[in-house]
Design a protein around this motif. Structure first.
Motif, PDB file in Angstrom:
ATOM      1  N   ASN A  61       0.845  -1.196   0.000  1.00 43.98           N
ATOM      2  CA  ASN A  61       0.000   0.000   0.000  1.00 43.98           C
ATOM      3  C   ASN A  61       0.883   1.251   0.000  1.00 43.98           C
ATOM      4  OD1 ASN A  61      -1.823   2.097   0.477  1.00 43.98           O
ATOM      5  ND2 ASN A  61      -3.088   0.866   1.831  1.00 43.98           N
ATOM      6  N   ALA A  62       0.908   1.953  -1.130  1.00 49.87           N
ATOM      7  CA  ALA A  62       1.684   3.183  -1.252  1.00 49.87           C
ATOM      8  C   ALA A  62       0.766   4.401  -1.343  1.00 49.87           C
ATOM      9  CB  ALA A  62       2.596   3.119  -2.473  1.00 49.87           C
ATOM     10  N   GLY A  63      -0.448   4.269  -0.828  1.00 54.32           N
ATOM     11  CA  GLY A  63      -1.384   5.385  -0.846  1.00 54.32           C
ATOM     12  C   GLY A  63      -1.010   6.450   0.170  1.00 54.32           C
ATOM     13  N   VAL A  64      -1.106   7.709  -0.222  1.00 50.06           N
ATOM     14  CA  VAL A  64      -0.831   8.837   0.669  1.00 50.06           C
ATOM     15  C   VAL A  64      -1.939   9.872   0.489  1.00 50.06           C
ATOM     16  CG1 VAL A  64       0.775  10.681   1.286  1.00 50.06           C
ATOM     17  CG2 VAL A  64       1.662   8.475   0.482  1.00 50.06           C
ATOM     18  N   PRO A  65      -2.572  10.322   1.565  1.00 50.46           N
ATOM     19  CA  PRO A  65      -3.643  11.312   1.444  1.00 50.46           C
ATOM     20  C   PRO A  65      -3.217  12.542   0.638  1.00 50.46           C
ATOM     21  CG  PRO A  65      -3.605  10.439   3.665  1.00 50.46           C
ATOM     22  CD  PRO A  65      -2.391   9.888   2.971  1.00 50.46           C
ATOM     23  N   SER A  66      -4.128  12.999  -0.203  1.00 47.22           N
ATOM     24  CA  SER A  66      -3.952  14.198  -1.033  1.00 47.22           C
ATOM     25  C   SER A  66      -2.945  14.033  -2.160  1.00 47.22           C
ATOM     26  CB  SER A  66      -3.558  15.411  -0.175  1.00 47.22           C
ATOM     27  OG  SER A  66      -4.574  15.707   0.757  1.00 47.22           O
ATOM     28  N   TYR A  67      -2.550  12.802  -2.456  1.00 45.42           N
ATOM     29  CA  TYR A  67      -1.710  12.590  -3.631  1.00 45.42           C
ATOM     30  C   TYR A  67      -2.580  12.562  -4.883  1.00 45.42           C
ATOM     31  CZ  TYR A  67       2.969  11.677  -1.755  1.00 45.42           C
ATOM     32  OH  TYR A  67       4.216  11.804  -1.193  1.00 45.42           O
ATOM     33  N   SER A  68      -1.985  12.932  -5.998  1.00 44.23           N
ATOM     34  CA  SER A  68      -2.602  12.847  -7.323  1.00 44.23           C
ATOM     35  C   SER A  68      -1.474  12.458  -8.272  1.00 44.23           C
ATOM     36  CB  SER A  68      -3.244  14.193  -7.699  1.00 44.23           C
ATOM     37  OG  SER A  68      -2.287  15.234  -7.691  1.00 44.23           O
ATOM     38  N   PRO A  69      -1.741  12.179  -9.544  1.00 41.98           N
ATOM     39  CA  PRO A  69      -0.699  11.657 -10.425  1.00 41.98           C
ATOM     40  C   PRO A  69       0.624  12.402 -10.459  1.00 41.98           C
ATOM     41  CG  PRO A  69      -2.798  11.313 -11.447  1.00 41.98           C
ATOM     42  CD  PRO A  69      -3.071  12.084 -10.184  1.00 41.98           C
ATOM     43  N   ILE A  70       0.613  13.727 -10.311  1.00 38.95           N
ATOM     44  CA  ILE A  70       1.899  14.434 -10.338  1.00 38.95           C
ATOM     45  C   ILE A  70       2.773  14.015  -9.161  1.00 38.95           C
ATOM     46  CG2 ILE A  70       0.964  16.475  -9.145  1.00 38.95           C
ATOM     47  CD1 ILE A  70       3.042  18.142 -10.656  1.00 38.95           C
ATOM     48  N   LEU A  71       2.183  13.903  -7.976  1.00 40.90           N
ATOM     49  CA  LEU A  71       2.951  13.502  -6.806  1.00 40.90           C
ATOM     50  C   LEU A  71       3.257  12.012  -6.840  1.00 40.90           C
ATOM     51  CD1 LEU A  71       1.213  15.581  -3.972  1.00 40.90           C
ATOM     52  CD2 LEU A  71       3.210  16.153  -5.369  1.00 40.90           C
ATOM     53  N   GLU A  72       2.334  11.225  -7.384  1.00 48.11           N
ATOM     54  CA  GLU A  72       2.564   9.784  -7.495  1.00 48.11           C
ATOM     55  C   GLU A  72       3.714   9.487  -8.449  1.00 48.11           C
ATOM     56  OE1 GLU A  72      -2.087   8.978  -6.384  1.00 48.11           O
ATOM     57  OE2 GLU A  72      -1.450   9.181  -8.465  1.00 48.11           O
TER      58      GLU A  72
END
Length: 400
Positions: free
Chosen positions: A110-121
């Protein structure tokens, strides 16, 4: 009055929300992320969970340095991090458990981080994620990412050449290119402190008037002091405001600036007109292309999963919180945004999966799938998403 104050202090202490701020940190490259090796409590009116962060800065169990399993890296935002449920109920954990029970030698991270979107991913994957040596990368695209990317592209304005290069910024400092690093068979390494190349892009934090009492008028200072020292004052003041709003018929103020894609989290779900405006997807699509290019260069398969929000599934889902986003209660909103994203992804030759049908099928039997006020997946919603994730991994594992 003293008894009222004591009673309210006890009541508000028991019912007060607790944010997991100690588990978060700023990052000079990817803006923000989880703080490695931390544990926090996250309490709201809808859940009370424990957030444990591993040494890689992920809400995941510790990752073994020696890799002997098919490794899947799952990226996303708060829906993927799933802080609203216990770790064992997150859909990433559930998908892994299901596949292991089927006898598959597999690991799902699980590499989910709150408030991430494709640019940060993209930036996180390039700077940190590839170190985990995944065999498959899945990105869960939250429809609010369209707003997030449009907003964050301003944040990184002027650095396009830096983030558009598939070479890690750290590798550039050491004179290595991404292929040289990806071919190294070294143990997994965690960056203790992110490099400072983009430290100057960090926006200064604005100090609110409440944090700087000297900027307040005398009357407001008195109110601020009363709010700070007497729970009873704050409680009754807020109750009075709500009563006046109801009497006057004043609706609760929406959280976001409606009609502005950079500041409207639900912009593409709000109307068909907004959904079919292809221009607003441009930033997200470019960042998805960057991720695909990066992974293609490392021979790693990539799949993007599009999933709906509660108000697109049922008029009864997300019933209490949607009004703060200017959405009508009881209304089912269109799914055109997902259709457009599927079309754009196909044109860009990005492999995708539409999770909508799985949620529609489960909407009656597993209601609620989304929290009534917050809007994130409930335990039931995580269960549905785990089925989607497991299905994708099965197909990709068999095809490899």
């Amino acid at each position: 009055m003293l008894l009222v104050e004591i009673g309210l202090r006890f009541y508000l202490n028991e019912s007060a929300s607790i944010e997991p701020v100690e588990c978060k940190r700023e990052d000079p490259i990817v803006h923000h992320g989880y703080k490695p090796i931390t544990t926090c409590r996250y309490k709201t009116a809808e859940w009370d969970t424990e957030i444990r962060i591993n040494s890689h800065g992920l809400r995941n169990k510790e990752i073994e340095e020696s890799k002997n399993k098919f490794r899947v890296l799952v990226m996303g935002d708060s829906f993927t991090a799933a802080e609203s449920v216990d770790y064992e109920k997150t859909f990433v954990y559930l998908a892994e458990s299901t596949l292991i029970k089927e006898g598959k030698n597999i690991e799902v991270i699980n590499a989910g981080v709150p408030s991430y979107s494709p640019i940060l991913e993209y930036l996180w994957l390039r700077e940190y994620g590839l170190e985990l040596n995944p065999d498959l990368v899945i990105l869960n695209f939250d429809l609010g990412d369209v707003s997030g990317d449009n907003f964050m592209m301003d944040y990184y304005s002027g650095f396009e050449k830096s983030y558009d290069d598939n070479s890690s910024l750290e590798n550039k400092e050491s004179g290595l290119d991404s292929k040289e690093v990806s071919d190294e068979k070294s143990p997994l390494i965690v960056k203790e402190e992110p490099i400072k190349l983009w430290a100057d892009t960090r926006r200064k934090l604005f100090i609110s008037r409440a944090e700087n009492p000297d900027s307040l008028t005398l009357i407001t200072r008195i109110k601020f002091w009363l709010h700070t020292h007497f729970k009873s004052y704050g409680f009754f003041a807020e109750a009075t405001k709500k009563t006046i709003r109801k009497i006057r018929g004043i609706p609760e103020k929406p959280i976001y600036v409606l009609g502005d894609v950079k500041n409207d989290f639900e912009y593409v779900t709000r109307s068909i007109e907004n959904a079919i405006n292809r221009e607003v997807y441009k930033s997200s699509l470019e960042n998805l292309k960057r991720i695909k290019s990066l992974l293609d260069n490392n021979s790693i398969p990539f799949v993007v999963v599009y999933f709906p929000h509660g108000h697109q599934i049922s008029g009864d889902e997300w019933a209490k919180g949607r009004q703060f986003y200017g959405l009508e209660q009881g209304k089912v909103y269109p799914l055109d945004s997902i259709n457009v994203l599927m079309e754009l992804s196909k044109e860009a030759e990005i492999e995708t999966y539409d999770a909508t049908e799985s949620f529609l099928k489960a909407s009656d039997s597993l209601f609620p799938l989304f929290y009534p006020f917050d809007g994130h997946f409930t335990a039931n919603g995580n269960m549905v998403m785990s089925g989607v994730l497991a299905e994708i991994i099965r197909k990709k594992r068999n095809a490899s």
